[in-house]
Design a protein around this motif. Sequence first.
Motif, PDB file in Angstrom:
ATOM      1  N   LEU A   1     -34.462 -66.347  73.458  1.00  0.00           N
ATOM      2  CA  LEU A   1     -33.482 -66.948  73.727  1.00  0.00           C
ATOM      3  C   LEU A   1     -33.684 -67.522  72.422  1.00  0.00           C
ATOM      4  O   LEU A   1     -34.000 -66.855  71.128  1.00  0.00           O
ATOM      5  N   LEU A   2     -31.991 -67.500  71.741  1.00  0.00           N
ATOM      6  CA  LEU A   2     -31.131 -68.254  70.682  1.00  0.00           C
ATOM      7  C   LEU A   2     -30.649 -69.084  70.238  1.00  0.00           C
ATOM      8  O   LEU A   2     -30.128 -69.907  71.481  1.00  0.00           O
ATOM      9  N   ILE A   3     -31.948 -70.440  69.256  1.00  0.00           N
ATOM     10  CA  ILE A   3     -31.162 -71.903  69.161  1.00  0.00           C
ATOM     11  C   ILE A   3     -31.237 -72.321  67.813  1.00  0.00           C
ATOM     12  O   ILE A   3     -31.321 -72.321  67.081  1.00  0.00           O
ATOM     13  N   PRO A   4     -29.272 -71.707  67.747  1.00  0.00           N
ATOM     14  CA  PRO A   4     -28.768 -72.549  65.859  1.00  0.00           C
ATOM     15  C   PRO A   4     -29.382 -73.777  66.035  1.00  0.00           C
ATOM     16  O   PRO A   4     -28.749 -74.736  67.093  1.00  0.00           O
ATOM     17  N   ASP A   5     -29.124 -73.967  64.470  1.00  0.00           N
ATOM     18  CA  ASP A   5     -28.133 -75.157  63.976  1.00  0.00           C
ATOM     19  C   ASP A   5     -27.098 -75.024  63.606  1.00  0.00           C
ATOM     20  O   ASP A   5     -25.921 -73.759  63.149  1.00  0.00           O
ATOM     21  N   LEU A   6     -26.330 -76.279  64.695  1.00  0.00           N
ATOM     22  CA  LEU A   6     -24.737 -75.458  64.612  1.00  0.00           C
ATOM     23  C   LEU A   6     -24.338 -76.379  62.903  1.00  0.00           C
ATOM     24  O   LEU A   6     -24.640 -76.669  62.136  1.00  0.00           O
ATOM     25  N   PRO A   7     -23.201 -76.518  62.456  1.00  0.00           N
ATOM     26  CA  PRO A   7     -22.725 -76.372  61.408  1.00  0.00           C
ATOM     27  C   PRO A   7     -22.887 -77.610  60.344  1.00  0.00           C
ATOM     28  O   PRO A   7     -22.055 -78.586  61.524  1.00  0.00           O
ATOM     29  N   GLN A   8     -23.099 -77.485  59.815  1.00  0.00           N
ATOM     30  CA  GLN A   8     -23.245 -79.102  58.973  1.00  0.00           C
ATOM     31  C   GLN A   8     -24.440 -79.774  59.226  1.00  0.00           C
ATOM     32  O   GLN A   8     -24.222 -81.104  59.304  1.00  0.00           O
ATOM     33  N   HIS A   9     -25.193 -78.883  60.315  1.00  0.00           N
ATOM     34  CA  HIS A   9     -26.252 -79.600  60.765  1.00  0.00           C
ATOM     35  C   HIS A   9     -27.276 -79.891  60.562  1.00  0.00           C
ATOM     36  O   HIS A   9     -27.715 -77.959  60.278  1.00  0.00           O
ATOM     37  N   SER A  10     -28.442 -79.986  59.801  1.00  0.00           N
ATOM     38  CA  SER A  10     -29.761 -80.089  59.975  1.00  0.00           C
ATOM     39  C   SER A  10     -30.068 -78.795  58.546  1.00  0.00           C
ATOM     40  O   SER A  10     -29.475 -78.559  58.115  1.00  0.00           O
ATOM     41  N   ARG A  11     -30.278 -77.704  59.033  1.00  0.00           N
ATOM     42  CA  ARG A  11     -30.734 -75.830  58.310  1.00  0.00           C
ATOM     43  C   ARG A  11     -29.171 -75.640  57.836  1.00  0.00           C
ATOM     44  O   ARG A  11     -29.562 -74.217  57.495  1.00  0.00           O
ATOM     45  N   SER A  12     -28.584 -75.479  59.454  1.00  0.00           N
ATOM     46  CA  SER A  12     -26.869 -75.229  58.717  1.00  0.00           C
ATOM     47  C   SER A  12     -25.796 -76.549  58.001  1.00  0.00           C
ATOM     48  O   SER A  12     -24.926 -75.641  58.573  1.00  0.00           O
ATOM     49  N   ARG A  13     -26.347 -77.261  57.888  1.00  0.00           N
ATOM     50  CA  ARG A  13     -25.770 -78.246  56.952  1.00  0.00           C
ATOM     51  C   ARG A  13     -25.200 -77.413  55.456  1.00  0.00           C
ATOM     52  O   ARG A  13     -23.716 -78.117  55.566  1.00  0.00           O
ATOM     53  N   HIS A  14     -24.895 -76.298  55.372  1.00  0.00           N
ATOM     54  CA  HIS A  14     -24.491 -75.987  54.206  1.00  0.00           C
ATOM     55  C   HIS A  14     -23.342 -75.561  54.780  1.00  0.00           C
ATOM     56  O   HIS A  14     -22.691 -74.380  53.821  1.00  0.00           O
ATOM     57  N   VAL A  15     -22.773 -74.769  55.769  1.00  0.00           N
ATOM     58  CA  VAL A  15     -21.965 -74.646  56.452  1.00  0.00           C
ATOM     59  C   VAL A  15     -20.931 -75.271  56.932  1.00  0.00           C
ATOM     60  O   VAL A  15     -20.939 -76.314  58.199  1.00  0.00           O
ATOM     61  N   LYS A  16     -19.537 -75.386  56.515  1.00  0.00           N
ATOM     62  CA  LYS A  16     -18.361 -76.765  56.788  1.00  0.00           C
ATOM     63  C   LYS A  16     -17.643 -76.054  56.114  1.00  0.00           C
ATOM     64  O   LYS A  16     -17.245 -74.967  55.287  1.00  0.00           O
ATOM     65  N   PRO A  17     -16.446 -76.846  56.559  1.00  0.00           N
ATOM     66  CA  PRO A  17     -16.846 -77.882  57.776  1.00  0.00           C
ATOM     67  C   PRO A  17     -16.328 -77.884  58.927  1.00  0.00           C
ATOM     68  O   PRO A  17     -16.503 -76.815  59.320  1.00  0.00           O
TER      69      PRO A  17
END
Length: 324
Positions: free
Chosen positions: A85-101
């Motif tokens: 299983l690979l389970i990401p946080d989507l961009p701009q969410h939680s631990r991926s909030r730095h990936v935006k917009p």
Amino acid sequence: MRRASSSTTNYSRRTVRDATLPIGERTMSTSSWTTASQPDTASSESLFFTSLNPLAPITIVLLHVGMSSHLEWSHTWPKLSEYHLLIPDLPQHSRSRHVKPFSFGLAADHIAQIIKENAHDGRAHMVGLSTGGFIAMEVIKRHPDVVASAFLSGATPLKDMWKSINSQPKLAFLGLSVLLHSPKGLLYKATGWAPEFQNEELLKEIKRNNTARLYETIARETGNWSRSDMVEVGKMDKRIALVAAGKQDNVEGMRDMGQLLESLGSNAGRDSRAFVVPDAIHAWNLQFPLLFARGVRAWIEKAPLPEAFEPLEKGIMLEASSSS
């Protein structure tokens, strides 16, 4: 890519319940797969993701609802422990909030890269709910070679009531904010989130992610998703299950899109189908996680789906629960 091992999860003990799981014609013990302890090798431009059961031979990607986080799958992933299983946080969410917009396209490109670098044979089965479902289809459009099949729920072009709500994102955002900060009983009653699966850590993440800018961006991206996008997805000839939650989703719209995907397929895509789970709410992985996992497993293994999944076939009118 940024990774986290499963050894820290509070839900690992749940895998003991299903010590042996039938998969098609084979039987596999969940104890056969160990979880690699992986270092944090994140860059400032990569998505956070958790990798579980890396020795299992088949990879699944789980994509969460908008404003949520990978923790949304905490009650589902133990039921799929025979898969990688690979389970990401989507961009701009939680631990991926730095990936935006945030955008469906940005998310799809990042997810495809995770699959190429981490999935077995560089391919994965996509599982997405709501926003996660739209992003999974965007992956199919932009990077079809990394997708083996897809199991998607609550992701079709908006119509009627939902289109009206989506056209007023500020008002909808305000309503969600009121619910998130109301007494817990009101939130859980409004969402249908099953009491035994309520997760305080996830609720905190949703509150943190719930910003006006992100909400309006997701609403715009969702509102722009059209039938022509579905046609592009269908032309990629992937085997896709579209599942409607009978209590809150657009069941007839799901039926139409299922038929569209089936008609556009020339090989695997001809086996695309639409289903309704009549008693399900929109985010039903938090309502019936075991049933959700069984549906995913059956679809991947090309086995009959559980009886709760009623096929939405042409000419067959199935009654789905509407509101209560």
